[in-house]
Design a protein around this motif. Structure first.
Motif, PDB file in Angstrom:
ATOM      1  N   UNK A  61      -3.641 -19.614  24.684  1.00 55.58           N
ATOM      2  CA  UNK A  61      -2.904 -18.913  23.810  1.00 55.58           C
ATOM      3  C   UNK A  61      -1.598 -19.368  23.608  1.00 55.58           C
ATOM      4  N   UNK A  62      -1.081 -19.345  22.433  1.00 55.09           N
ATOM      5  CA  UNK A  62       0.371 -19.558  22.280  1.00 55.09           C
ATOM      6  C   UNK A  62       1.600 -18.661  22.662  1.00 55.09           C
ATOM      7  N   UNK A  63       1.028 -17.728  23.387  1.00 49.28           N
ATOM      8  CA  UNK A  63       1.999 -16.715  23.859  1.00 49.28           C
ATOM      9  C   UNK A  63       1.379 -16.198  25.197  1.00 49.28           C
ATOM     10  N   UNK A  64       2.081 -15.322  25.864  1.00 46.94           N
ATOM     11  CA  UNK A  64       1.487 -14.689  27.019  1.00 46.94           C
ATOM     12  C   UNK A  64       0.513 -13.641  26.863  1.00 46.94           C
ATOM     13  N   UNK A  65      -0.421 -13.233  27.886  1.00 48.74           N
ATOM     14  CA  UNK A  65      -1.491 -12.174  27.389  1.00 48.74           C
ATOM     15  C   UNK A  65      -0.817 -10.860  27.092  1.00 48.74           C
ATOM     16  N   UNK A  66       0.188 -10.455  27.466  1.00 49.09           N
ATOM     17  CA  UNK A  66       0.997  -9.388  27.664  1.00 49.09           C
ATOM     18  C   UNK A  66       1.956  -9.370  26.390  1.00 49.09           C
ATOM     19  N   UNK A  67       2.045 -10.436  25.508  1.00 51.69           N
ATOM     20  CA  UNK A  67       3.135 -10.508  24.697  1.00 51.69           C
ATOM     21  C   UNK A  67       2.916  -9.548  23.411  1.00 51.69           C
ATOM     22  N   UNK A  68       1.515  -9.125  23.235  1.00 54.38           N
ATOM     23  CA  UNK A  68       1.305  -8.195  22.091  1.00 54.38           C
ATOM     24  C   UNK A  68       1.490  -6.955  22.361  1.00 54.38           C
ATOM     25  N   UNK A  69       1.847  -6.253  23.690  1.00 53.97           N
ATOM     26  CA  UNK A  69       1.841  -5.280  24.048  1.00 53.97           C
ATOM     27  C   UNK A  69       2.936  -4.539  23.319  1.00 53.97           C
ATOM     28  N   UNK A 139       1.239 -13.014  16.759  1.00 54.81           N
ATOM     29  CA  UNK A 139       2.185 -13.218  17.929  1.00 54.81           C
ATOM     30  C   UNK A 139       3.243 -12.240  18.121  1.00 54.81           C
ATOM     31  N   UNK A 140       4.001 -12.310  19.051  1.00 54.36           N
ATOM     32  CA  UNK A 140       5.090 -11.408  19.182  1.00 54.36           C
ATOM     33  C   UNK A 140       6.196 -11.466  18.099  1.00 54.36           C
ATOM     34  N   UNK A 141       6.716 -10.491  17.684  1.00 52.66           N
ATOM     35  CA  UNK A 141       7.756 -10.255  16.789  1.00 52.66           C
ATOM     36  C   UNK A 141       7.571 -10.919  15.214  1.00 52.66           C
ATOM     37  N   UNK A 142       6.267 -10.968  15.105  1.00 50.55           N
ATOM     38  CA  UNK A 142       5.361 -11.265  13.885  1.00 50.55           C
ATOM     39  C   UNK A 142       5.120 -10.242  12.873  1.00 50.55           C
ATOM     40  N   UNK A 143       4.732 -10.595  11.787  1.00 49.81           N
ATOM     41  CA  UNK A 143       4.070  -9.380  10.925  1.00 49.81           C
ATOM     42  C   UNK A 143       4.817  -9.023   9.695  1.00 49.81           C
TER      43      UNK A 143
END
Length: 185
Positions: A61-69, A139-143
């Motif tokens: 994963x290009x980020x941590x498993x908890x990054x999308x919480x 990913x985190x902080x995307x969208x």
């Protein structure tokens, strides 16, 4: 009017060609120069990382498993990445091994077995490639709404990003999301 392609059409028509290219070594990135070449030829770094040393691999994963919480919890990410996506990778490598064994065997090829193998290749390659793209697309902080060329293209084709979202949502509930109700999709 252009023919509509379902996800199944893509998986059964396009993915076998992609798999064939992979088995012929077109995507093999045994060294950094080949990996760079693969990326510059239109493959994302994530897809280039999904094939190493003659085998398809589960890219990290290009980020941590908890990054999308809190949207997606770490347990769900572990399950989806480590088990579900890995099953596609394992199935793809198994199907490619079977194909190699079939080619190496003397005599006529069993057409029935080959057809089943084609289905396994399509299903597992499609699952692997689409999940690889999926992980790198979020990913985190995307969208947010698409911008630049893709946003312009969506607005030109659908009138607005909101209209695209509405049409996509309406169509995605039909039979595994195969038909989106619009030939532009």
């Amino acid at each position: 009017m252009a023919e509509r392609m379902s996800r199944r059409d893509v998986v059964t028509r396009i993915v076998p060609a992609v798999v064939a290219a992979g088995t012929l070594g077109v995507w093999q990135n045994a060294n950094a120069a080949e990996a760079e070449s693969a990326t510059s030829n239109g493959l994302t770094p994530a897809l280039a990382a999904a094939f190493k040393d003659g085998q398809y691999v589960l890219p990290p994963l290009p980020y941590g498993y908890d990054a999308l919480e809190p949207s997606i919890d770490a347990d769900t990410m572990h399950l989806h990445h480590d088990k579900h996506h890995k099953a596609y990778v394992d199935g793809l490598n198994k199907a490619l091994k079977s194909l190699g064994e079939m080619r190496a065997a003397s005599g006529e090829m069993n057409v029935s077995a080959l057809c089943g193998l084609e289905e396994d290749l399509s299903f597992n390659a499609g699952g692997h490639f689409l999940h690889t793209i999926f992980w790198s697309a979020m990913g985190p902080h995307t969208g947010g709404d698409p911008k630049d060329a893709i946003g312009d293209a969506i607005s030109k084709s659908f009138g607005s990003v909101e209209a695209f979202k509405n049409q996509f949502s309406q169509g995605s509930g039909r039979g595994e999301g195969e038909r989106m109700g619009d030939p532009r999709l």
